[in-house]
Design a protein around this motif. Structure first.
Motif, PDB file in Angstrom:
ATOM      1  N   ASP A  59      74.518 -21.124 -44.617  1.00 29.20           N
ATOM      2  CA  ASP A  59      75.037 -22.423 -45.100  1.00 29.20           C
ATOM      3  C   ASP A  59      75.020 -23.450 -43.956  1.00 29.20           C
ATOM      4  O   ASP A  59      74.626 -24.599 -44.136  1.00 29.20           O
ATOM      5  CB  ASP A  59      76.487 -22.293 -45.603  1.00 29.20           C
ATOM      6  CG  ASP A  59      76.589 -21.479 -46.895  1.00 29.20           C
ATOM      7  OD1 ASP A  59      75.558 -21.313 -47.573  1.00 29.20           O
ATOM      8  OD2 ASP A  59      77.701 -21.007 -47.211  1.00 29.20           O
ATOM      9  N   GLU A  60      75.463 -22.985 -42.777  1.00 31.38           N
ATOM     10  CA  GLU A  60      75.484 -23.879 -41.603  1.00 31.38           C
ATOM     11  C   GLU A  60      74.070 -24.257 -41.158  1.00 31.38           C
ATOM     12  O   GLU A  60      73.827 -25.374 -40.718  1.00 31.38           O
ATOM     13  CB  GLU A  60      76.223 -23.214 -40.440  1.00 31.38           C
ATOM     14  CG  GLU A  60      77.725 -23.299 -40.587  1.00 31.38           C
ATOM     15  CD  GLU A  60      78.447 -22.329 -39.652  1.00 31.38           C
ATOM     16  OE1 GLU A  60      77.826 -21.861 -38.681  1.00 31.38           O
ATOM     17  OE2 GLU A  60      79.620 -22.024 -39.927  1.00 31.38           O
ATOM     18  N   PHE A  61      73.149 -23.299 -41.281  1.00 29.34           N
ATOM     19  CA  PHE A  61      71.748 -23.569 -40.942  1.00 29.34           C
ATOM     20  C   PHE A  61      71.224 -24.739 -41.794  1.00 29.34           C
ATOM     21  O   PHE A  61      70.609 -25.687 -41.281  1.00 29.34           O
ATOM     22  CB  PHE A  61      70.907 -22.302 -41.193  1.00 29.34           C
ATOM     23  CG  PHE A  61      69.430 -22.528 -41.292  1.00 29.34           C
ATOM     24  CD1 PHE A  61      68.650 -22.621 -40.141  1.00 29.34           C
ATOM     25  CD2 PHE A  61      68.801 -22.641 -42.533  1.00 29.34           C
ATOM     26  CE1 PHE A  61      67.273 -22.832 -40.223  1.00 29.34           C
ATOM     27  CE2 PHE A  61      67.431 -22.858 -42.626  1.00 29.34           C
ATOM     28  CZ  PHE A  61      66.668 -22.954 -41.474  1.00 29.34           C
ATOM     29  N   ALA A  62      71.498 -24.674 -43.087  1.00 26.33           N
ATOM     30  CA  ALA A  62      71.017 -25.727 -44.002  1.00 26.33           C
ATOM     31  C   ALA A  62      71.663 -27.072 -43.666  1.00 26.33           C
ATOM     32  O   ALA A  62      71.001 -28.120 -43.670  1.00 26.33           O
ATOM     33  CB  ALA A  62      71.327 -25.331 -45.445  1.00 26.33           C
ATOM     34  N   ILE A 253      64.961 -15.474 -41.751  1.00 27.94           N
ATOM     35  CA  ILE A 253      64.907 -16.653 -42.602  1.00 27.94           C
ATOM     36  C   ILE A 253      63.410 -16.908 -42.776  1.00 27.94           C
ATOM     37  O   ILE A 253      62.711 -17.256 -41.847  1.00 27.94           O
ATOM     38  CB  ILE A 253      65.706 -17.822 -42.004  1.00 27.94           C
ATOM     39  CG1 ILE A 253      65.790 -18.983 -42.967  1.00 27.94           C
ATOM     40  CG2 ILE A 253      65.213 -18.311 -40.676  1.00 27.94           C
ATOM     41  CD1 ILE A 253      67.190 -19.535 -43.062  1.00 27.94           C
ATOM     42  N   THR A 254      62.920 -16.602 -43.955  1.00 32.83           N
ATOM     43  CA  THR A 254      61.477 -16.522 -44.160  1.00 32.83           C
ATOM     44  C   THR A 254      60.992 -17.552 -45.186  1.00 32.83           C
ATOM     45  O   THR A 254      61.572 -17.679 -46.261  1.00 32.83           O
ATOM     46  CB  THR A 254      61.108 -15.075 -44.578  1.00 32.83           C
ATOM     47  OG1 THR A 254      61.327 -14.229 -43.451  1.00 32.83           O
ATOM     48  CG2 THR A 254      59.669 -14.963 -45.019  1.00 32.83           C
ATOM     49  N   PHE A 255      59.931 -18.246 -44.796  1.00 32.07           N
ATOM     50  CA  PHE A 255      59.373 -19.317 -45.632  1.00 32.07           C
ATOM     51  C   PHE A 255      58.140 -18.844 -46.395  1.00 32.07           C
ATOM     52  O   PHE A 255      57.378 -18.002 -45.896  1.00 32.07           O
ATOM     53  CB  PHE A 255      58.945 -20.504 -44.749  1.00 32.07           C
ATOM     54  CG  PHE A 255      60.086 -21.357 -44.286  1.00 32.07           C
ATOM     55  CD1 PHE A 255      60.996 -20.866 -43.359  1.00 32.07           C
ATOM     56  CD2 PHE A 255      60.260 -22.636 -44.778  1.00 32.07           C
ATOM     57  CE1 PHE A 255      62.069 -21.643 -42.929  1.00 32.07           C
ATOM     58  CE2 PHE A 255      61.320 -23.424 -44.365  1.00 32.07           C
ATOM     59  CZ  PHE A 255      62.226 -22.930 -43.431  1.00 32.07           C
ATOM     60  N   ASN A 256      57.922 -19.418 -47.556  1.00 37.99           N
ATOM     61  CA  ASN A 256      56.617 -19.321 -48.188  1.00 37.99           C
ATOM     62  C   ASN A 256      55.645 -19.983 -47.214  1.00 37.99           C
ATOM     63  O   ASN A 256      55.869 -21.126 -46.788  1.00 37.99           O
ATOM     64  CB  ASN A 256      56.650 -20.065 -49.535  1.00 37.99           C
ATOM     65  CG  ASN A 256      55.269 -20.154 -50.155  1.00 37.99           C
ATOM     66  OD1 ASN A 256      54.476 -21.031 -49.781  1.00 37.99           O
ATOM     67  ND2 ASN A 256      54.978 -19.285 -51.094  1.00 37.99           N
ATOM     68  N   LEU A 263      54.857 -28.492 -43.854  1.00 37.63           N
ATOM     69  CA  LEU A 263      55.981 -29.259 -43.287  1.00 37.63           C
ATOM     70  C   LEU A 263      55.515 -30.071 -42.072  1.00 37.63           C
ATOM     71  O   LEU A 263      54.577 -29.669 -41.365  1.00 37.63           O
ATOM     72  CB  LEU A 263      57.099 -28.305 -42.851  1.00 37.63           C
ATOM     73  CG  LEU A 263      57.871 -27.591 -43.961  1.00 37.63           C
ATOM     74  CD1 LEU A 263      58.795 -26.539 -43.360  1.00 37.63           C
ATOM     75  CD2 LEU A 263      58.671 -28.571 -44.808  1.00 37.63           C
ATOM     76  N   SER A 264      56.175 -31.185 -41.824  1.00 38.42           N
ATOM     77  CA  SER A 264      55.837 -32.000 -40.654  1.00 38.42           C
ATOM     78  C   SER A 264      56.251 -31.259 -39.382  1.00 38.42           C
ATOM     79  O   SER A 264      57.119 -30.365 -39.421  1.00 38.42           O
ATOM     80  CB  SER A 264      56.585 -33.335 -40.720  1.00 38.42           C
ATOM     81  OG  SER A 264      57.974 -33.121 -40.563  1.00 38.42           O
ATOM     82  N   SER A 265      55.639 -31.638 -38.254  1.00 36.67           N
ATOM     83  CA  SER A 265      55.998 -30.974 -36.999  1.00 36.67           C
ATOM     84  C   SER A 265      57.463 -31.235 -36.666  1.00 36.67           C
ATOM     85  O   SER A 265      58.134 -30.391 -36.070  1.00 36.67           O
ATOM     86  CB  SER A 265      55.076 -31.435 -35.864  1.00 36.67           C
ATOM     87  OG  SER A 265      55.120 -32.832 -35.754  1.00 36.67           O
ATOM     88  N   ILE A 270      62.894 -28.852 -36.181  1.00 36.99           N
ATOM     89  CA  ILE A 270      64.310 -28.835 -36.586  1.00 36.99           C
ATOM     90  C   ILE A 270      64.688 -27.459 -37.137  1.00 36.99           C
ATOM     91  O   ILE A 270      65.748 -26.908 -36.824  1.00 36.99           O
ATOM     92  CB  ILE A 270      64.574 -29.958 -37.625  1.00 36.99           C
ATOM     93  CG1 ILE A 270      64.552 -31.315 -36.920  1.00 36.99           C
ATOM     94  CG2 ILE A 270      65.882 -29.733 -38.370  1.00 36.99           C
ATOM     95  CD1 ILE A 270      64.475 -32.507 -37.856  1.00 36.99           C
ATOM     96  N   ILE A 271      63.799 -26.882 -37.935  1.00 38.64           N
ATOM     97  CA  ILE A 271      64.070 -25.560 -38.525  1.00 38.64           C
ATOM     98  C   ILE A 271      64.119 -24.483 -37.436  1.00 38.64           C
ATOM     99  O   ILE A 271      65.012 -23.630 -37.422  1.00 38.64           O
ATOM    100  CB  ILE A 271      62.999 -25.216 -39.592  1.00 38.64           C
ATOM    101  CG1 ILE A 271      63.181 -26.112 -40.819  1.00 38.64           C
ATOM    102  CG2 ILE A 271      63.076 -23.739 -39.994  1.00 38.64           C
ATOM    103  CD1 ILE A 271      61.976 -26.174 -41.739  1.00 38.64           C
ATOM    104  N   GLU A 272      63.168 -24.540 -36.500  1.00 34.57           N
ATOM    105  CA  GLU A 272      63.150 -23.546 -35.409  1.00 34.57           C
ATOM    106  C   GLU A 272      64.420 -23.643 -34.565  1.00 34.57           C
ATOM    107  O   GLU A 272      65.043 -22.629 -34.227  1.00 34.57           O
ATOM    108  CB  GLU A 272      61.906 -23.747 -34.529  1.00 34.57           C
ATOM    109  CG  GLU A 272      60.656 -23.166 -35.179  1.00 34.57           C
ATOM    110  CD  GLU A 272      59.358 -23.714 -34.608  1.00 34.57           C
ATOM    111  OE1 GLU A 272      59.408 -24.614 -33.747  1.00 34.57           O
ATOM    112  OE2 GLU A 272      58.287 -23.247 -35.040  1.00 34.57           O
ATOM    113  N   THR A 273      64.817 -24.865 -34.241  1.00 32.12           N
ATOM    114  CA  THR A 273      66.027 -25.071 -33.443  1.00 32.12           C
ATOM    115  C   THR A 273      67.263 -24.588 -34.204  1.00 32.12           C
ATOM    116  O   THR A 273      68.146 -23.935 -33.641  1.00 32.12           O
ATOM    117  CB  THR A 273      66.172 -26.572 -33.105  1.00 32.12           C
ATOM    118  OG1 THR A 273      64.985 -26.984 -32.439  1.00 32.12           O
ATOM    119  CG2 THR A 273      67.366 -26.840 -32.215  1.00 32.12           C
TER     120      THR A 273
END
Ligand code: CA
Length: 363
Positions: A59-62, A253-256, A263-265, A270-273
């Motif tokens: 939840d915090e990640f999102a 945390i796995t993406f399609n 996704l933009s760089s 932001i997701i990696e961080t």
């Protein structure tokens, strides 16, 4: 050209020192902040709504992704069984039915047994060591290569820290006491237990307490004090054994992958961080809450036990057998295990004279 449409012009008010030494507000015109195209993604977890630590971590990640992106990266988190059943999140994300999932890696050993190593190794690396292998020792590259075959792109999604060995209704004083024991224990640890004569049983989380209470099972592992205390296992089993089978379980945390690639760089960064932040925070939170809950369990009269030396010795033997057999069966497993073992060989001498040494002498 399209990209320009996403550039938003923001006017910032800043304090500027003037020659007279006074501050006055000046307008800086046309500071362009590229917040990127607005993206909305669906994330399904294998946990109940707001599940402590693991669920609240995602939840915090999102929330962090939304804040860091200035509101342009919106990830909606769905608890288990809302969009898809808890253990179908892998397939649903692979098929693009959902964009992201948060779960435990060992659940997918049926897809490829090599995946279980990314989730952790019995009698193996601790959480921080696992993360080091994945990030610096080549583990992540292998994980991404193998998941790409399922159109998936994994990131580390937290870790539980060391887990406990489980709750037993009767004391384990010898190898003989394990024979015929019915225990809820998944993953490689379950395979080892099976070779020690245990009958490993997989039952859903919601049914474990009743099964233990009624004697359908004799023992169960779960996570550690912080989450185990919430399950109430101390009311039906007196002996709480120290851990061996999950010293540093990694969540994902796995993406399609097709979705990730688009996704933009900025959003990827932001997701990696945010996933790094989630992993660090989850380990810290588990440590604190486990420490608190352990005290509470001891106050309640739970007996903390160690498995006898002969059980640990034999577990190591059986584990080596499980790993050797699986390496013969599955070339991917062999390759991932070799990478893991290369890191262990590199890491152990340093770990021994640093962490292990300090833990031994500080008392
Ligand atoms: Ca566990």
């Amino acid at each position: 050209m399209k990209r320009r449409a996403f550039l938003k012009t923001t006017t910032l008010a800043v304090g500027v020192a003037t020659l007279s030494g006074c501050y006055k507000e000046e307008k800086i015109k046309s500071v362009n902040i590229n917040r990127g195209k607005k993206v909305k993604l669906k994330l399904a977890t294998s946990w109940p709504s707001h599940f402590p630590i693991m669920g609240t971590g995602v939840d915090e990640f999102a929330k962090r992704c939304l804040e860091l992106s200035g509101g342009t990266l919106e990830i909606k988190v769905y608890p288990k069984n809302i969009l898809v059943p808890a253990l179908q999140v892998f397939d649903a994300t692979s098929a693009g039915q959902i964009d992201i999932f948060h779960s435990g890696v060992y659940y997918w050993k049926g897809k490829n047994s090599a995946f279980s190593i990314f989730g952790g190794m019995p009698l193996g690396l601790l959480s921080d060591e696992m993360v080091t292998w994945l990030k610096f020792g080549g583990g992540m590259e292998l994980w991404r290569e193998l998941y790409a075959k399922f159109n998936l792109y994994p990131l580390i999604g937290g870790s539980t820290g060391p887990q406990m060995g489980g709750w037993f209704k009767k004391e384990i004083e010898s190898l003989e006491d394990l024979k015929g024991l019915k225990m809820r224990i998944p993953g490689l640890g379950g395979e080892v237990m099976k070779r020690l004569g245990v009958n490993p049983i997989l039952i859903p989380a919601g049914e474990i307490y009743t099964a233990l209470e009624r004697g359908t099972i004799d023992a169960t592992e779960w996570v550690g004090p912080a989450l185990d205390i919430l399950m109430g296992f101390d009311r039906v089993a007196k002996y709480y054994y120290k851990g061996w089978h999950e010293p540093g379980s990694i969540l994902e945390i796995t993406f399609n992958k097709a979705r990730w690639d688009k996704l933009s760089s900025e959003h990827k960064a932001i997701i990696e961080t945010s996933s790094d932040a989630m992993t660090a925070r989850m380990v810290e939170e588990f440590r604190y809450k486990n420490a608190e809950a352990l005290q509470e369990l001891i106050r309640k009269g739970v007996e903390i036990k160690s498995f006898p030396d002969e059980v640990v010795r034999e577990a190591k033997e059986k584990l080596n057998g499980v790993l050797a057999d699986e390496s013969k069966r599955n070339p991917d497993f062999k390759r991932v295990l070799e990478s893991y073992n290369r890191f262990v060989a590199l890491n152990s001498p340093w770990s021994d004279i640093s962490t292990k040494h300090i833990l031994e002498i500080r008392g």
